[in-house]
Scaffold this motif. Structure first.
Motif, PDB file in Angstrom:
ATOM      1  N   ILE A 179      36.864  35.364  35.830  1.00  0.00           N
ATOM      2  CA  ILE A 179      36.493  35.535  37.238  1.00  0.00           C
ATOM      3  C   ILE A 179      35.258  34.709  37.563  1.00  0.00           C
ATOM      4  O   ILE A 179      35.191  34.023  38.588  1.00  0.00           O
ATOM      5  N   LYS A 180      34.267  34.754  36.674  1.00  0.00           N
ATOM      6  CA  LYS A 180      33.033  34.002  36.917  1.00  0.00           C
ATOM      7  C   LYS A 180      33.282  32.497  36.895  1.00  0.00           C
ATOM      8  O   LYS A 180      32.708  31.748  37.689  1.00  0.00           O
ATOM      9  N   GLU A 181      34.154  32.041  35.982  1.00  0.00           N
ATOM     10  CA  GLU A 181      34.450  30.610  35.899  1.00  0.00           C
ATOM     11  C   GLU A 181      35.147  30.111  37.161  1.00  0.00           C
ATOM     12  O   GLU A 181      34.776  29.076  37.727  1.00  0.00           O
ATOM     13  N   VAL A 182      36.165  30.841  37.605  1.00  0.00           N
ATOM     14  CA  VAL A 182      36.893  30.414  38.802  1.00  0.00           C
ATOM     15  C   VAL A 182      36.008  30.523  40.028  1.00  0.00           C
ATOM     16  O   VAL A 182      36.037  29.655  40.909  1.00  0.00           O
ATOM     17  N   LYS A 183      35.180  31.564  40.085  1.00  0.00           N
ATOM     18  CA  LYS A 183      34.280  31.717  41.229  1.00  0.00           C
ATOM     19  C   LYS A 183      33.287  30.563  41.294  1.00  0.00           C
ATOM     20  O   LYS A 183      32.980  30.040  42.375  1.00  0.00           O
ATOM     21  N   ALA A 184      32.777  30.151  40.128  1.00  0.00           N
ATOM     22  CA  ALA A 184      31.839  29.033  40.106  1.00  0.00           C
ATOM     23  C   ALA A 184      32.499  27.767  40.650  1.00  0.00           C
ATOM     24  O   ALA A 184      31.879  26.997  41.406  1.00  0.00           O
ATOM     25  N   ARG A 185      33.761  27.558  40.273  1.00  0.00           N
ATOM     26  CA  ARG A 185      34.483  26.383  40.756  1.00  0.00           C
ATOM     27  C   ARG A 185      34.724  26.478  42.265  1.00  0.00           C
ATOM     28  O   ARG A 185      34.578  25.493  43.000  1.00  0.00           O
ATOM     29  N   LEU A 186      35.071  27.667  42.730  1.00  0.00           N
ATOM     30  CA  LEU A 186      35.269  27.859  44.166  1.00  0.00           C
ATOM     31  C   LEU A 186      33.966  27.694  44.939  1.00  0.00           C
ATOM     32  O   LEU A 186      33.956  27.150  46.046  1.00  0.00           O
ATOM     33  N   ASP A 187      32.859  28.155  44.358  1.00  0.00           N
ATOM     34  CA  ASP A 187      31.562  28.015  45.034  1.00  0.00           C
ATOM     35  C   ASP A 187      31.235  26.551  45.297  1.00  0.00           C
ATOM     36  O   ASP A 187      30.750  26.185  46.373  1.00  0.00           O
TER      37      ASP A 187
END
Length: 788
Positions: free
Chosen positions: A137-145
């Motif tokens: 979740i944190k990895e994908v969120k970082a990419r989305l950010d």
């Protein structure tokens, strides 16, 4: 397409957060703030995606940004699926260990000792799952950010509620036409002119008669309206002729101004925005005068906007008429057009298309050159690489883009998914809707039984009404799954897409990458490039008799797997490997996302593997026409999300596993065998969400043992069933030994709910129906050998 998946992810995030709070089930601690923050950010970006997608049609940088946003959103969708899978798996394991502990406690009376170890194991797995999913979740969120931060440099405009006072951004049409430039439409022109100067018909009962021309964008609706408007018969028949380009939004104030200015021949429209004042002026202007009003390019389905204008127009003289052009049949009906006054515009003939091409594109060629081009060069044009250029595609689809931009995000996904079908193929409506459901395009189907069917059919209707589908084929028997009424009152079963509409749907999906995916070699030596593309873009994969299944673990995120008519004797080993969890790592097998598995028409398939029951997200299993299938996996109770089990014509499946009775979410099951050497009716006891149609085959042995067994089915609690077929099977010898009262007792205990709409009973040897007579719907069909 980014708007569609972003909307889905936003809804899923909100649902997950609410569910975790309500049920106090949280396998992923430490990411609550991240999820709430991501939900807010995606909600914000969703407000500018309408503008972004319009700019992306011409700006490659914006288009690439949208594609990255779409891909990252799909990744988050996958992680949410994995999270949900982990919750289901944890709940099943927790229930299993609780049962083991309870059984052990009953034997040794040491509950604290026996329940400790399983709980520790579960807690350990729970910690591992939390850590893995939290990281993802944190990895994908970082990419989305990172992607979301880039949006500010593009200067996207936030979508606002439509301002009724703003000018329409579409090109304004006029009534002027050069008849020399028109190709074809002679018959339609004659027919439309005759309609307009003919008698009013049913519409005059409402004080105004409305005729509508309906068809897809760019087909020639406005041209036909111009031809009718300028017809000499029409000019002589009406005292006033008024042409108004409506477009979108439907601005009743501007329309009223336009009518008044046209009739009074004003250089400038009335200087007021008060609708009441304008309508009073309109009534005075047309009072007692026979008029023809053309409303070109109408989009709104809101009758409250049309009602005030319609009421004012009734002041015109007898025989006044309104001619509407629209892409949407619902608009025509809303405006008061009766069915025989709706003109569905067809395509130009090949001859007229060739004449149009010669006039527009080949005007510099002489007759000999045109003949040569028609016979030789045309194929080269079709194969030209120019059609691969995005600029050419955008220029081809402006009218379709208008229709597309009017769709909701969910409808956009449903429409563009249709590009997965080959060109000119017949598409089955029911099958298409089941695919939409499996892919989550029609929203959650857990709220109430049958909602997804109605919603899916509503989506199909809306797309069909916008002329995006065509060549409908009528089914002459009513299917219990859906209810799509055609003009003859029958059900539409098949349809096609026009080649240009199909190209447009493919253009929306490919994002400029399809040909690259298809032509470049993939790193995988097993899977075909087309298969990789379909799984990546459509989350779907289909095979038929013409191509044997070939796949490996590079095909991630699959939601729908179709293996129809592949002549399978068993599930391919490659698929079994994908179903299993990977024991040597923390990654979960690719098929955990699978929601729809279609094995229809595999006539030699005898059994399904136990590993199938690891597909915890599976919602639909189609085993219809699998004539040799005799058993389902014993662990079927683990498929707790299974809602649809289509076993139509799979008569070899006479015994279900005991776990079937635990699938309380099941809403569709076509057939069930009970009685002698078959399943126990008690398996149906808790399946109270069953809906649509159910066929019960009861094998009798000559005694009354089946009566109490059949009572366990509790059919009266199946309030969503609409059709019930009961078929008795008994040998001549057993039938002679069967007591008369047993027949009546069986029918009594199978009493259905009064909501039932259709009942058929076959091979019934009883003399009366007793209790069934009171609840049986009319008409019912009872087939009894004694009565013939």
């Amino acid at each position: 397409m980014a708007e569609a998946i972003v909307s889905i992810v936003v809804e899923r995030l909100a649902g997950f957060i609410a569910e975790q709070i309500q049920n106090e089930v949280n396998l992923v601690r430490g990411v609550d703030k991240e999820l709430k923050s991501l939900s807010r950010d995606l909600n914000t970006v969703r407000n500018v995606l309408d503008d972004a997608e319009k700019k992306g049609c011409k700006d490659k940088i914006v288009k690439d940004w949208l594609k990255r946003l779409e891909d990252a959103s799909y990744e988050m969708d996958d992680v949410l699926d994995e999270w949900n899978y982990s919750i289901l798996k944890f709940q099943i394991e927790q229930s299993f260990h609780h049962d083991v502990a309870a059984a052990a406690d009953a034997v040794v009376h040491k509950k604290t000792v026996w329940s400790f170890i399983p709980s520790s194991c579960v807690c350990f797995k729970k910690v591992v799952i939390r850590h893995d999913i939290a990281l993802k979740i944190k990895e994908v969120k970082a990419r989305l950010d990172l992607i979301l931060r880039e949006k500010d440099r593009f200067g996207f405009v936030t979508s606002q509620p439509i301002d009724p006072s703003r000018e329409s951004w579409r090109v304004q049409s006029t009534s002027l036409i050069d008849l020399e430039e028109v190709c074809g439409r002679e018959l339609e022109r004659e027919s439309m002119g005759s309609k307009l100067v003919g008698e009013g018909g049913n519409g005059e009962e409402l004080g105004i008669h409305v005729t509508s021309i309906v068809g897809e964008g760019g087909l020639g609706k406005t041209t036909l309206a111009k031809l009718a408007y300028n017809d000499t018969r029409v000019e002589k028949h009406f005292e006033l002729r008024i042409w108004i380009c409506v477009s979108d939004p439907f601005n009743e104030v501007e329309i009223a101004k336009g009518i008044v200015a046209s009739v009074k021949k004003l250089d400038n429209p009335p200087n007021t925005n008060q609708l009441e004042t304008l309508l009073q002026s309109l009534k005075e202007t047309i009072s007692g005068k026979k008029f023809l009003l053309v409303l070109d390019d109408v989009w709104t389905e809101d009758d409250t906007k049309w009602e005030p204008l319609k009421n004012s127009l009734t002041c015109g003289g007898a025989g006044s008429k309104v001619l509407v052009t629209t892409r949407n049949q619902r608009v025509a009906i809303m405006m008061g057009t009766v069915r025989n006054e709706i003109h569905n515009l067809g395509h130009l003939s090949d001859k007229d298309c060739w004449l149009l091409l010669r006039r527009v594109a080949l005007s510099v060629m002489d007759e000999e050159e045109c003949v040569k081009f028609q016979s030789v060069e045309w194929e080269n044009v079709l194969l030209s690489e120019i059609w691969q250029l995005e600029e050419a595609e955008v220029e081809l689809f402006p009218h379709l883009l208008l229709s597309y931009n009017e769709l909701s995000p969910a409808l956009k996904r449903c429409f563009s998914y249709c590009a997965i079908f080959p060109k000119d193929s017949d598409i089955n409506v029911e099958s298409l809707i089941s695919k939409w459901v499996a892919l989550g395009y029609v929203g959650s189907n857990g709220s109430s039984v049958g909602d997804w069917k109605l919603r899916g059919m509503e989506y199909f209707d809306k797309l069909a009404m916008r002329s995006l589908f065509q060549d409908f084929k009528i089914c002459f028997f009513k299917k219990p799954w859906y209810f799509k009424k055609g003009v003859s009152g029958n059900d539409i079963q098949w349809f096609k897409m026009h080649d240009i509409v199909h190209d447009f749907a493919q253009f929306l999906r490919k994002g400029g990458e399809m040909r690259e995916e298809m032509t470049n070699k993939t790193t995988c030596q097993t899977c075909k490039p087309l298969s990789v593309y379909h799984v990546k873009e459509y989350r779907s994969l289909s095979w038929s008799r013409k191509s044997q299944p070939r796949l490996c673990d590079c095909l991630t995120s699959m939601r729908l797997l179709e293996l129809r008519g592949c002549n399978l004797r068993s599930i391919p080993k490659e698929i079994e490997k994908l179903i299993h969890l990977r024991r040597d790592s923390r990654e979960i097998g690719n098929l955990i996302h699978l929601k729809h598995l279609d094995l229809e028409s595999n006539g030699v398939l005898k059994e399904l593997p136990e590993s199938l029951c690891d597909l915890r997200e599976l919602e639909s299993l189609n085993i219809s026409s699998c004539y040799s299938l005799s058993r389902l996996p014993e662990g079927i109770h683990r498929l707790i999300n299974l809602k649809h089990l289509d076993n139509t014509l799979t008569h070899s499946l006479k015994q279900f596993p005991q776990g079937l009775g635990q699938l309380t979410s099941l809403s569709t099951m076509r057939g069930f065998y009970g009685g002698r050497h078959c399943s126990k009716f008690g398996l149906l006891k808790n399946l109270n969400r069953l809906s649509g149609s159910l066929e019960l085959v009861i094998k009798l042995s000559g005694d009354d043992s089946v009566v109490e067994d059949a009572r366990e089915a509790e059919l009266r609690k199946k309030i969503h069933l609409r059709k019930l077929e009961i078929m008795f099977s008994i040998s001549t010898k057993d039938c002679e030994e069967m007591k008369e009262g047993v027949w009546t007792d069986i029918i009594d205990v199978l009493e259905p709910h009064p909501n039932l709409q259709n009942l058929e009973i076959c091979n019934y040897y009883g003399l009366r129906l007793s209790r069934m007579d009171r609840v049986a719907p009319q008409p019912s069909k009872i087939y009894s050998p004694q009565r013939f």
